[in-house]
Design a protein around this motif. Structure first.
Motif, PDB file in Angstrom:
ATOM      1  N   ARG A  98      69.218  18.398  53.730  1.00 29.96           N
ATOM      2  CA  ARG A  98      68.977  17.509  55.037  1.00 29.96           C
ATOM      3  C   ARG A  98      68.626  16.111  54.349  1.00 29.96           C
ATOM      4  NH1 ARG A  98      65.150  20.894  56.394  1.00 29.96           N
ATOM      5  NH2 ARG A  98      63.643  19.931  55.519  1.00 29.96           N
ATOM      6  N   GLY A  99      69.400  15.065  55.098  1.00 37.71           N
ATOM      7  CA  GLY A  99      69.084  13.826  54.853  1.00 37.71           C
ATOM      8  C   GLY A  99      70.268  13.253  54.139  1.00 37.71           C
ATOM      9  N   THR A 112      59.213  14.873  40.613  1.00 29.65           N
ATOM     10  CA  THR A 112      58.182  14.658  41.516  1.00 29.65           C
ATOM     11  C   THR A 112      57.052  13.864  41.109  1.00 29.65           C
ATOM     12  OG1 THR A 112      58.592  16.957  42.381  1.00 29.65           O
ATOM     13  CG2 THR A 112      56.612  15.758  42.978  1.00 29.65           C
ATOM     14  N   ILE A 172      63.959  12.588  48.489  1.00 27.96           N
ATOM     15  CA  ILE A 172      64.210  13.776  49.470  1.00 27.96           C
ATOM     16  C   ILE A 172      63.085  14.380  49.701  1.00 27.96           C
ATOM     17  CG2 ILE A 172      64.455  15.299  47.319  1.00 27.96           C
ATOM     18  CD1 ILE A 172      66.809  15.126  50.478  1.00 27.96           C
ATOM     19  N   ASP A 173      62.988  15.124  50.852  1.00 26.72           N
ATOM     20  CA  ASP A 173      61.941  15.911  51.408  1.00 26.72           C
ATOM     21  C   ASP A 173      61.944  17.051  50.630  1.00 26.72           C
ATOM     22  OD1 ASP A 173      60.360  17.482  52.842  1.00 26.72           O
ATOM     23  OD2 ASP A 173      61.270  17.279  54.770  1.00 26.72           O
ATOM     24  N   PRO A 174      60.799  17.342  49.959  1.00 31.22           N
ATOM     25  CA  PRO A 174      60.647  18.626  49.201  1.00 31.22           C
ATOM     26  C   PRO A 174      61.099  19.967  49.942  1.00 31.22           C
ATOM     27  CG  PRO A 174      58.623  17.633  49.074  1.00 31.22           C
ATOM     28  CD  PRO A 174      59.545  16.954  49.977  1.00 31.22           C
ATOM     29  N   ASP A 175      60.739  19.841  51.265  1.00 36.82           N
ATOM     30  CA  ASP A 175      61.219  20.977  52.188  1.00 36.82           C
ATOM     31  C   ASP A 175      62.770  21.179  52.250  1.00 36.82           C
ATOM     32  OD1 ASP A 175      58.407  21.958  52.570  1.00 36.82           O
ATOM     33  OD2 ASP A 175      58.470  20.644  54.503  1.00 36.82           O
ATOM     34  N   ALA A 176      63.300  20.194  52.194  1.00 36.62           N
ATOM     35  CA  ALA A 176      64.833  20.113  52.371  1.00 36.62           C
ATOM     36  C   ALA A 176      65.360  20.885  51.053  1.00 36.62           C
ATOM     37  CB  ALA A 176      65.457  18.733  52.462  1.00 36.62           C
ATOM     38  N   THR A 198      59.478  12.631  46.052  1.00 36.56           N
ATOM     39  CA  THR A 198      60.208  13.651  45.186  1.00 36.56           C
ATOM     40  C   THR A 198      61.730  13.071  45.229  1.00 36.56           C
ATOM     41  OG1 THR A 198      58.742  15.573  46.145  1.00 36.56           O
ATOM     42  CG2 THR A 198      61.210  16.082  45.421  1.00 36.56           C
TER      43      THR A 198
END
Length: 89
Positions: free
Chosen positions: A19-20, A34, A71-75, A52
């Motif tokens: 995502r992204g 990170t 990047i979003d760690p959740d992605a 991250t």
């Protein structure tokens, strides 16, 4: 402020999307970096994530180069979960 950097290699068994990011990435090993900073004033050390990043192959025509993308760690977690659930044909 005290900062630390954690590095991890993650492996994707199948091509995946993050995502992204607007392109599909090939299966393989990727470096995840990170950055964390120390929250001062507590009686024990606590770090909070401030960034991250993942290293990925550059988009065509620069296949031999890599780029580091925030990047979003959740992605990343979502992509890893999808990769582990992908059926193997």
């Amino acid at each position: 402020m005290t900062t630390r950097t954690r590095r991890e290699t993650i492996v994707f068994a199948h091509p995946f999307r993050l995502r992204g990011l607007d392109r599909e990435l090939p299966a393989g090993a990727y470096d995840l970096v990170t950055d964390e900073e120390l929250i001062e004033g507590l009686s024990f050390p606590v770090f909070r994530r401030v960034a991250t990043m993942i290293t990925v192959p550059c988009a065509p025509p620069h296949h031999s180069a890599v780029e580091m993308i925030a990047i979003d760690p959740d992605a990343v977690s979502d992509a890893r979960q999808a990769d582990s659930g992908t059926s193997r044909s």
